[in-house]
Design a protein around this motif. Sequence first.
Motif, PDB file in Angstrom:
ATOM      1  N   LYS A  89      -3.272   2.691 -18.117  1.00 42.46           N
ATOM      2  CA  LYS A  89      -2.387   1.830 -17.344  1.00 42.46           C
ATOM      3  C   LYS A  89      -3.140   1.343 -16.112  1.00 42.46           C
ATOM      4  N   PHE A  90      -2.783   0.156 -15.652  1.00 39.07           N
ATOM      5  CA  PHE A  90      -3.354  -0.404 -14.431  1.00 39.07           C
ATOM      6  C   PHE A  90      -2.222  -0.810 -13.498  1.00 39.07           C
ATOM      7  N   THR A  91      -2.382  -0.481 -12.232  1.00 39.53           N
ATOM      8  CA  THR A  91      -1.487  -0.967 -11.192  1.00 39.53           C
ATOM      9  C   THR A  91      -2.373  -1.584 -10.121  1.00 39.53           C
ATOM     10  N   VAL A  92      -2.085  -2.839  -9.779  1.00 36.95           N
ATOM     11  CA  VAL A  92      -2.951  -3.614  -8.890  1.00 36.95           C
ATOM     12  C   VAL A  92      -2.109  -4.248  -7.794  1.00 36.95           C
ATOM     13  N   THR A  93      -2.613  -4.193  -6.552  1.00 35.58           N
ATOM     14  CA  THR A  93      -1.952  -4.929  -5.474  1.00 35.58           C
ATOM     15  C   THR A  93      -2.817  -6.114  -5.071  1.00 35.58           C
ATOM     16  N   ILE A  94      -2.128  -7.194  -4.707  1.00 34.23           N
ATOM     17  CA  ILE A  94      -2.791  -8.390  -4.194  1.00 34.23           C
ATOM     18  C   ILE A  94      -2.030  -8.828  -2.946  1.00 34.23           C
ATOM     19  N   SER A  95      -2.767  -9.015  -1.861  1.00 35.65           N
ATOM     20  CA  SER A  95      -2.159  -9.482  -0.612  1.00 35.65           C
ATOM     21  C   SER A  95      -2.075 -11.001  -0.629  1.00 35.65           C
ATOM     22  N   ALA A  96      -0.978 -11.494  -1.165  1.00 38.01           N
ATOM     23  CA  ALA A  96      -0.704 -12.932  -1.217  1.00 38.01           C
ATOM     24  C   ALA A  96       0.755 -13.108  -1.585  1.00 38.01           C
ATOM     25  N   THR A 110       0.831  -1.204   0.000  1.00 42.31           N
ATOM     26  CA  THR A 110       0.000   0.000   0.000  1.00 42.31           C
ATOM     27  C   THR A 110       0.867   1.257   0.000  1.00 42.31           C
ATOM     28  N   LYS A 111       1.954   1.232   0.736  1.00 41.16           N
ATOM     29  CA  LYS A 111       2.866   2.376   0.728  1.00 41.16           C
ATOM     30  C   LYS A 111       3.407   2.608  -0.684  1.00 41.16           C
ATOM     31  N   GLN A 112       3.785   1.534  -1.342  1.00 39.73           N
ATOM     32  CA  GLN A 112       4.265   1.636  -2.718  1.00 39.73           C
ATOM     33  C   GLN A 112       3.170   2.179  -3.630  1.00 39.73           C
ATOM     34  N   MET A 113       1.928   1.711  -3.417  1.00 37.90           N
ATOM     35  CA  MET A 113       0.794   2.180  -4.215  1.00 37.90           C
ATOM     36  C   MET A 113       0.601   3.686  -4.039  1.00 37.90           C
ATOM     37  N   ILE A 114       0.656   4.163  -2.800  1.00 39.20           N
ATOM     38  CA  ILE A 114       0.499   5.597  -2.526  1.00 39.20           C
ATOM     39  C   ILE A 114       1.560   6.397  -3.281  1.00 39.20           C
ATOM     40  N   GLU A 115       2.798   5.941  -3.226  1.00 40.32           N
ATOM     41  CA  GLU A 115       3.875   6.623  -3.938  1.00 40.32           C
ATOM     42  C   GLU A 115       3.628   6.641  -5.445  1.00 40.32           C
ATOM     43  N   LEU A 116       3.142   5.529  -5.987  1.00 41.79           N
ATOM     44  CA  LEU A 116       2.868   5.455  -7.429  1.00 41.79           C
ATOM     45  C   LEU A 116       1.713   6.360  -7.841  1.00 41.79           C
ATOM     46  N   VAL A 117       0.668   6.415  -7.019  1.00 38.88           N
ATOM     47  CA  VAL A 117      -0.466   7.306  -7.321  1.00 38.88           C
ATOM     48  C   VAL A 117       0.006   8.758  -7.325  1.00 38.88           C
ATOM     49  N   ASN A 118       0.737   9.134  -6.296  1.00 40.96           N
ATOM     50  CA  ASN A 118       1.212  10.517  -6.205  1.00 40.96           C
ATOM     51  C   ASN A 118       2.177  10.866  -7.335  1.00 40.96           C
ATOM     52  N   ALA A 119       3.006   9.926  -7.742  1.00 38.55           N
ATOM     53  CA  ALA A 119       3.906  10.146  -8.870  1.00 38.55           C
ATOM     54  C   ALA A 119       3.117  10.293 -10.172  1.00 38.55           C
ATOM     55  N   ALA A 120       2.056   9.517 -10.323  1.00 42.52           N
ATOM     56  CA  ALA A 120       1.227   9.611 -11.528  1.00 42.52           C
ATOM     57  C   ALA A 120       0.603  11.001 -11.637  1.00 42.52           C
ATOM     58  N   ILE A 121       0.168  11.556 -10.514  1.00 45.57           N
ATOM     59  CA  ILE A 121      -0.422  12.904 -10.515  1.00 45.57           C
ATOM     60  C   ILE A 121       0.612  13.921 -10.986  1.00 45.57           C
ATOM     61  N   SER A 143      -6.028   8.046 -17.349  1.00 47.45           N
ATOM     62  CA  SER A 143      -4.844   7.419 -17.947  1.00 47.45           C
ATOM     63  C   SER A 143      -4.276   6.297 -17.073  1.00 47.45           C
ATOM     64  N   HIS A 144      -4.665   6.260 -15.790  1.00 46.57           N
ATOM     65  CA  HIS A 144      -4.104   5.248 -14.904  1.00 46.57           C
ATOM     66  C   HIS A 144      -5.140   4.881 -13.847  1.00 46.57           C
ATOM     67  N   ILE A 145      -5.398   3.590 -13.718  1.00 50.69           N
ATOM     68  CA  ILE A 145      -6.312   3.091 -12.694  1.00 50.69           C
ATOM     69  C   ILE A 145      -5.509   2.208 -11.748  1.00 50.69           C
ATOM     70  N   PHE A 146      -5.588   2.539 -10.479  1.00 53.04           N
ATOM     71  CA  PHE A 146      -4.922   1.790  -9.428  1.00 53.04           C
ATOM     72  C   PHE A 146      -5.984   1.030  -8.645  1.00 53.04           C
ATOM     73  N   ILE A 147      -5.694  -0.205  -8.303  1.00 53.73           N
ATOM     74  CA  ILE A 147      -6.614  -0.991  -7.472  1.00 53.73           C
ATOM     75  C   ILE A 147      -5.816  -1.543  -6.305  1.00 53.73           C
ATOM     76  N   ASP A 148      -6.153  -1.096  -5.102  1.00 50.22           N
ATOM     77  CA  ASP A 148      -5.461  -1.555  -3.905  1.00 50.22           C
ATOM     78  C   ASP A 148      -6.211  -2.743  -3.318  1.00 50.22           C
ATOM     79  N   SER A 149      -5.504  -3.830  -3.103  1.00 40.27           N
ATOM     80  CA  SER A 149      -6.052  -5.057  -2.507  1.00 40.27           C
ATOM     81  C   SER A 149      -7.182  -5.636  -3.356  1.00 40.27           C
ATOM     82  N   LEU A 150      -6.824  -6.124  -4.521  1.00 38.94           N
ATOM     83  CA  LEU A 150      -7.811  -6.668  -5.462  1.00 38.94           C
ATOM     84  C   LEU A 150      -8.721  -7.707  -4.820  1.00 38.94           C
TER      85      LEU A 150
END
Length: 137
Positions: free
Chosen positions: A116-123, A14-25, A80-87
């Motif tokens: 673009k899509f960035t997705v996290t999965i907890s596994a 999730t921390k990585q996701m936050i950084e990626l979202v903010n970088a995308a902005i 342009s970019h869709i992020f999904i946290d904890s699919l």
Amino acid sequence: MVKLIMGLKGSGKTKQMIELVNAAIDHEAGLAVLIERGNKLTFDIHHGARLVDSTEYTLQSAAMLRGFISGLYAGNFDISHIFIDSLYKVLGSDDLQEAEALLSWMEEFGRRNSVKFTVTISADAATATEKMRAYIA
């Protein structure tokens, strides 16, 4: 393009996701959308990103999420970019085959619409299918 981030709970996804979202902005011309279960990231992501709480829309399957993403894009071609946290939490399922099919659909959708899509999965990444491994960053 689909980027998959897999790891066990507490591994920093999730921390990585936050950084990626903010970088995308800061660096992408289009709009960024973050889909999560709940709204715990409200104060962590840049106000320019659209935060979507999946619980407000009763997304109960991969088919519903595909329709939801299609509707988001149909309503705003600037995405342009869709992020999904904890699919798995968003879907309410940890079915590997369902996740694999959804990631393949995202790849095709993204190619057709320049999203673009960035997705996290907890596994554990070792549990990923062969096709899922192709998306792991």
